[in-house]
Design an enzyme around this catalytic site. Structure first.
Site, short mmCIF file in Angstrom:
data_model
loop_
_atom_site.label_atom_id
_atom_site.label_comp_id
_atom_site.label_asym_id
_atom_site.label_seq_id
_atom_site.Cartn_x
_atom_site.Cartn_y
_atom_site.Cartn_z
N ARG A 134 0.86 -1.20 0.12
CA ARG A 134 0.24 0.26 0.02
C ARG A 134 0.73 1.33 0.15
O ARG A 134 0.48 2.37 -0.29
CB ARG A 134 -1.32 -0.12 1.29
CG ARG A 134 -2.11 -0.95 1.04
CD ARG A 134 -3.26 -1.29 2.09
NE ARG A 134 -2.53 -1.47 3.34
CZ ARG A 134 -2.45 -2.78 3.83
NH1 ARG A 134 -2.99 -3.71 3.17
NH2 ARG A 134 -1.86 -2.85 5.02
N GLU A 165 6.83 -10.17 15.65
CA GLU A 165 6.26 -10.60 16.98
C GLU A 165 6.59 -12.26 16.93
O GLU A 165 6.88 -12.59 17.96
CB GLU A 165 4.81 -10.35 17.08
CG GLU A 165 4.21 -10.32 18.44
CD GLU A 165 3.02 -9.99 18.24
OE1 GLU A 165 2.61 -9.24 17.55
OE2 GLU A 165 2.27 -10.08 19.35
#
Ligand code: AMP
Length: 175
Positions: free
Chosen positions: A61, A98
């Site tokens: 994006r 993560e």
């Protein structure tokens, strides 16, 4: 209405996408509004402080407004992509997520020593992606001129982490 107010009205928040607990900021309704889209590019042009030699957009994006911004400024556009997508010779950077790791790449001919690169993406969350892009650009001898985002999730304090690279961070809307 300001551009920021119009963005706020147009962005769609999708709860629990792509996983539970994430409030996903969907910018696709903005792309359906060509007048707002053009005003967003103009707003970025106004906010960009100082001269930049190129705009680097982060997949995917970050390509949408990043390329328009580069054209408007009359500077080259650099694609930063996930590993394995770019066809020519690449330089890559691995970083921690993560859970697990990710790797991003750009073409070796896109950044020359000392070039001032402005990094653009649709959204700043933890800052991990923008930092990885910064490290990749630095590996090739580029300097980080600043950052721009349509949306900043300010409560995650990503902009503070970007200060290590540049204190020029422009976000049109903050949540
Ligand atoms: P981060 O590395 O944590 O700053 O995450 C930024 C990247 O993940 C950007 O490329 C965003 O497009 C995407 N992203 C992270 N969180 C969101 C969210 N809540 N809504 C939309 N995109 C997100």
């Amino acid at each position: 209405m300001t551009v920021a107010e119009r963005i706020r009205q147009t962005i769609r928040t999708i709860p629990d996408f792509p996983k539970e607990g994430i409030q996903f900021k969907d910018i696709t309704p903005i792309l359906q509004d060509p007048i707002l889209s053009k005003d967003i590019v103009d707003e970025f042009v106004k906010l960009l402080d100082g001269k930049v030699d190129a705009i680097a957009g982060i997949e995917s994006r970050g390509f949408l407004f990043g390329f328009s911004l580069a054209m408007q400024l009359g500077v080259p556009f650099i694609l930063i992509r996930k590993k394995g997508k770019l066809p020519y010779e690449t330089i890559s950077h691995k970083y921690d997520l993560e859970y697990g790791t990710a790797e991003i790449e750009m073409h070796t001919d896109s950044v020359n020593e000392g070039m001032r690169i402005h990094i653009h993406d649709d959204l700043l969350a933890t800052g991990g992606t923008a930092i990885a892009a910064s490290e990749l650009i630095k590996k090739q001898g580029g300097k980080i001129a600043g950052y721009s985002f349509l949306v900043e999730l300010a409560f995650l304090k990503g902009a503070e982490k970007l200060n290590t690279y540049s204190n020029q961070t422009a976000s049109l809307v903050k949540y």
